[in-house]
Structure formats: C-alpha cells, structure tokens
Design an enzyme around this catalytic site. Sequence first.
Site, PDB file in Angstrom:
ATOM      1  CB  CYS A  94      -8.653  -2.612   0.483  1.00  0.00           C
ATOM      2  SG  CYS A  94      -6.901  -2.705   0.835  1.00  0.00           S
ATOM      3  CB  CYS A 100      -5.868  -0.885  -1.563  1.00  0.00           C
ATOM      4  SG  CYS A 100      -5.939  -2.520  -0.900  1.00  0.00           S
ATOM      5  CG  ASP A 101      -8.811   1.702  -2.547  1.00  0.00           C
ATOM      6  OD1 ASP A 101      -7.898   1.577  -3.388  1.00  0.00           O
ATOM      7  OD2 ASP A 101      -9.788   0.935  -2.490  1.00  0.00           O
TER       8      ASP A 101
END
Length: 304
Positions: A130, A133-134
């Site tokens: 992701c 997200c990261d």
Amino acid sequence: MYDIGIIGGGTAGMTAAIYGLRAGKSVVIIEGESFGGQIVFSPHVENYPGISKMSGNEFATNLLDQAMNFGAETMFTNVERIRVEDDKKIIVTEDEEVECKTVILATGARHRPLGVAREADFIGAGISYCATCDGAFFKGMDTAVVGGGNTALQDAIFLSSYCAHVYIIHRRDEFRGEEHLVKTLKAKENVSFVLDSVVESLEGSDLLEGVVVRNKKTNETTKLKVEGLFVAIGQAPKNDRFAEVVKLDAGGYVLASEDCMTSANGIFAAGDCRTKEVRQLTTAAADGAVAALAASQYIDRFCK
Ligand code: NAP
C-alpha cells in the site's frame, strides 16, 4: 432477523446497503477489516462519474456516512461461513450468528503476494502492498513498484513525489493500466521502467536493500538498489469459506452473472468478489445496486 445481511463493507457492500434501505429493507453490513475496502488505499479517485478528484479514503468515508444516514447497521467481526436453514440464511461470525432473509456477498479481493523467497520477512521492513499507507516512510529513498495495472501506475506516480527514484518493474512491455498514467510517468525524470522483467530475489538482512530482477527476454539479471518495494500485482478473492453454499469459479470468485445471482437462492454476489471482466469502483457500485434490488424483490416474492 435482518432482511439483507451484507458481508463486506467496501463500495459494493455499502452501495447495496443504500439501495436495500431505500427499498424499505432492514440491512446489516458485516466487515472484518476496515470499512471502505480497497479504494481506501487509492490516493486519488478520478474516474468515478461526477467526481473529478477525491481521495479514496474520503470517497469511502462519504459512502459509509451515506449508508449509516439511511439507517444501515454495522458489525465489525469476521464472517466464518453461511448456514442455510429453510428460508433463513445464518451468517456465522466469530462472535455471533446473524439471521437474515437474504445475503449479499461483497467480500472484494485481497492483494496478491509476489511469491518470492523472504517476501514475508520484509513486510514492514521494506516491502509494502500500500503506497498510500507507507509511501511517506520512504521519503528521499529509492523504491520500486511491481505491476502494470492502474494500482501500480498510481502508486508509482504517488511515490515519485516523495522518493529520490522510482523503478516500475513489470513483466510485460505493455501496461494493463490506463495510458494517461503511463504518459504521466514517462514525463517524470525520477521514474524508470524495468520492463519484461520479474523480481527474482530480495536482498538485505533485516531491512530490504535491493531486488534482483530478471529480464524475461534476455534472461539477464540486474540488481536494483532500493529500500522500498511496493507490490501492486492485483488481487485474489477470499471466498473459500462460502464454497459449501455458493459455486465458485476456478479462481475462487463467486459465480454470478450481471444479475448478481449466485447458485444459491437468496444469496447474491456484488463487486470484485464475483466472476467478472471489469473490476472498477463504478462496477462495484453498479453491482451493489443490482444485488440489493434483486434481494429486495426476492424478499417480497418468497419471504414471509
Ligand atoms: P490489475 O489490473 O489486475 O493489474 C495487475 C498487474 O500486476 C498486471 O499488470 C499484471 O501483469 C501484474 N501481475 C499479476 N500477477 C503478477 C505476478 N505474479 N508477477 C508480476 N506481475 C504480476 O490489478 P490492479 O492494478 O490492482 O487493479 C485492480 C482493478 O482496480 C483494475 O480494474 C483497476 O483498473 C482498478 N483500479 C482502479 C483505480 C481507480 O482509480 N479507480 C485505482 C486502482 C485500481 P499483466 O498485465 O501482465 O497481467
């Protein structure tokens, strides 16, 4: 007993809830991970009619609010299976049993792993599924994205604004994703394409330090020094738990056609979890509407 039990709180499930509630039915949405589904991980939704640009997270939040405002009930628990008892469908969760007249399966799909040695060891230590997200953890670093679909292309665009360099590793020389995303990437100086290539192995001890890629045409291997590897090679369904009640195709997707009806009476399938050609937000939403209206009709005709 609920009229409609929806398993999965992504775009298909939440749209089904809105349509079911507007048809006057009682609805519960059961979700085991997070409401919103996969779109939460998309930095931008730009191809949903009427919305020129919105983050996936905002899109999902709006959808959940909309379903709740119409009166959807929600449960946060994992569904283990469905039991059919005469006219009733019982959704067996890890916490309780939920009785419904009809069920809509809207379980979506999960990210597919790369399948190379030590992949699991590097999750959270360089490997991510992701970028939204990261990605921020890799500011100023060199990273790579694997895949050639819209997710991979969008991830690479997103990462190119944080990272020193982004490699796109794809197993073919043509992209499944949209041409305008490819064009955007080609115009970026800190992006390079590693085509006809697959990840052969991962390097590093505790943290990822690089990947070895093999060109499928020349068989030549190259080491790319990257600290982050974003895997975006599509999804796979997780429908085994329903195999006793509905027929699945060879890939594990629920067999249901455009009318969203499965092989079991009163059980419908909507969105990415069912056999279909195009898996998009629009098709998930469309399925949600079709499945909820079909479930409502089924209740009116066959349920006391
Ligand atoms: P996808 O379209 O299925 O693409 C997966 C990519 O990964 C393909 O390029 C595929 O290569 C490659 N791949 C598959 N297995 C592989 C393996 N074992 N090793 C290496 N490469 C592999 O998946 P997606 O990009 O996640 O998109 C899923 C759906 O969501 C699509 O319909 C997409 O359009 C949609 N989506 C929409 C948005 C949006 O903004 N609305 C954003 C993201 C995704 P091949 O091409 O060679 O098969």
